[in-house]
Scaffold this active site. Structure first.
Site, PDB file in Angstrom:
ATOM      1  N   ASP A  12       0.957  -1.208   0.233  1.00  0.00           N
ATOM      2  CA  ASP A  12       0.038  -0.024  -0.113  1.00  0.00           C
ATOM      3  C   ASP A  12       1.046   1.300   0.129  1.00  0.00           C
ATOM      4  O   ASP A  12       1.982   1.156   0.219  1.00  0.00           O
ATOM      5  CB  ASP A  12      -0.909  -0.118   1.323  1.00  0.00           C
ATOM      6  CG  ASP A  12      -1.669   1.095   1.487  1.00  0.00           C
ATOM      7  OD1 ASP A  12      -2.428   1.687   0.497  1.00  0.00           O
ATOM      8  OD2 ASP A  12      -1.719   1.722   2.801  1.00  0.00           O
ATOM      9  N   ASP A  14      -0.209   5.271   0.995  1.00  0.00           N
ATOM     10  CA  ASP A  14      -0.072   6.028   2.198  1.00  0.00           C
ATOM     11  C   ASP A  14      -0.338   5.385   3.488  1.00  0.00           C
ATOM     12  O   ASP A  14      -1.383   4.335   3.781  1.00  0.00           O
ATOM     13  CB  ASP A  14      -1.690   6.641   1.896  1.00  0.00           C
ATOM     14  CG  ASP A  14      -1.697   7.726   0.758  1.00  0.00           C
ATOM     15  OD1 ASP A  14      -0.897   8.604   1.026  1.00  0.00           O
ATOM     16  OD2 ASP A  14      -2.488   7.026  -0.210  1.00  0.00           O
ATOM     17  N   ASP A 172      -1.761  -0.776   5.779  1.00  0.00           N
ATOM     18  CA  ASP A 172      -2.064  -0.389   7.259  1.00  0.00           C
ATOM     19  C   ASP A 172      -3.441  -0.222   7.501  1.00  0.00           C
ATOM     20  O   ASP A 172      -3.967   0.565   8.563  1.00  0.00           O
ATOM     21  CB  ASP A 172      -1.443   0.860   7.541  1.00  0.00           C
ATOM     22  CG  ASP A 172      -1.993   2.177   6.789  1.00  0.00           C
ATOM     23  OD1 ASP A 172      -2.265   2.015   5.354  1.00  0.00           O
ATOM     24  OD2 ASP A 172      -2.477   3.236   7.207  1.00  0.00           O
TER      25      ASP A 172
END
Length: 224
Positions: A12, A14, A172
């Protein structure tokens, strides 16, 4: 030489590879100011950064007033400002550059699968030397579907010519873990990212929980 048990690592963006929250928050506050609304705090930006632009915009408006605003119009105001200020305060997380360098050294392919629009993902990654040459970047608009649908991860694997079941996906957000699971990949939760409640990381259902990039490197099987 690749001695890792993984054919490739997918990330991922961000809150996983880059700490982008403050620039996302700045763009959010800019749009809110156009409507006479106060800015959001850096903490609010970090809390909502992985949930997308609309969530960031909604975070600055009382829920009881959400019906008064056209969030699609606000998103379109957000995009050009963020494009111009995409890396004013965005930074590597501690260990980002070192891990990417280690993957290159060991010949382990890697890619980015993000909920960011493709154009913005390419732009921000291009601002950081170790990330600027990532050849496979899958944004939220690369395909007709996005995470947690597994197809963006499958697409990245096809581009890398690797088997999904032999890949690790790192993120996250619960959406990342679900996407990785849906793709049949092993998953690692980036505990340094924008996780609202870090008191029970096991609830995400990830195969691994990495507290930092050094621990992630151990999971992958490389040293940084």
């Amino acid at each position: 030489m690749n001695n890792s048990k993984y054919e490739a690592v997918l990330f991922d963006l961000d809150g996983t590879l880059l700490d982008t929250a403050l620039d996302l928050g700045k763009a959010t506050s800019h749009v809110l100011s156009l409507y006479g609304l106060p800015p959001i705090s850096d903490e609010t930006a970090r809390t909502h950064a992985s949930d997308g632009m609309r969530a960031l915009l909604r975070s600055g408006i009382p829920e009881s007033e959400h019906h008064k605003y056209d969030f699609e119009a606000m998103r379109l105001q957000f995009l050009p400002y963020y494009h111009e200020h995409i890396a004013d305060r965005t930074r590597y997380f501690d260990g980002t550059a070192e891990l990417i360098t280690a993957l290159k050294r060991h010949g382990i392919p890697y890619a980015v699968v993000t909920s960011k629009p493709d154009r913005l993902a390419c732009r921000v990654l291009g601002k950081f030397p170790e990330l600027a040459d990532i050849g496979v970047i899958v944004g939220c608009d690369t395909l007709p579907v996005s995470k947690p649908n597994p197809e963006p991860l499958f697409y990245a694997c096809r581009k890398l010519n690797v088997t999904p079941e032999k890949c690790l996906y790192v993120g996250d957000h619960i959406r990342d873990i679900e996407a990785g699971r849906n793709a049949g990949m092993k998953t690692a939760l980036a505990l340094w990212g924008y996780i609202k409640d870090k008191s029970n990381p096991q609830a995400f259902g990830a195969d691994y929980i990495a507290e930092d990039f050094k621990q992630l490197a151990q999971i992958i099987g490389v040293e940084i």
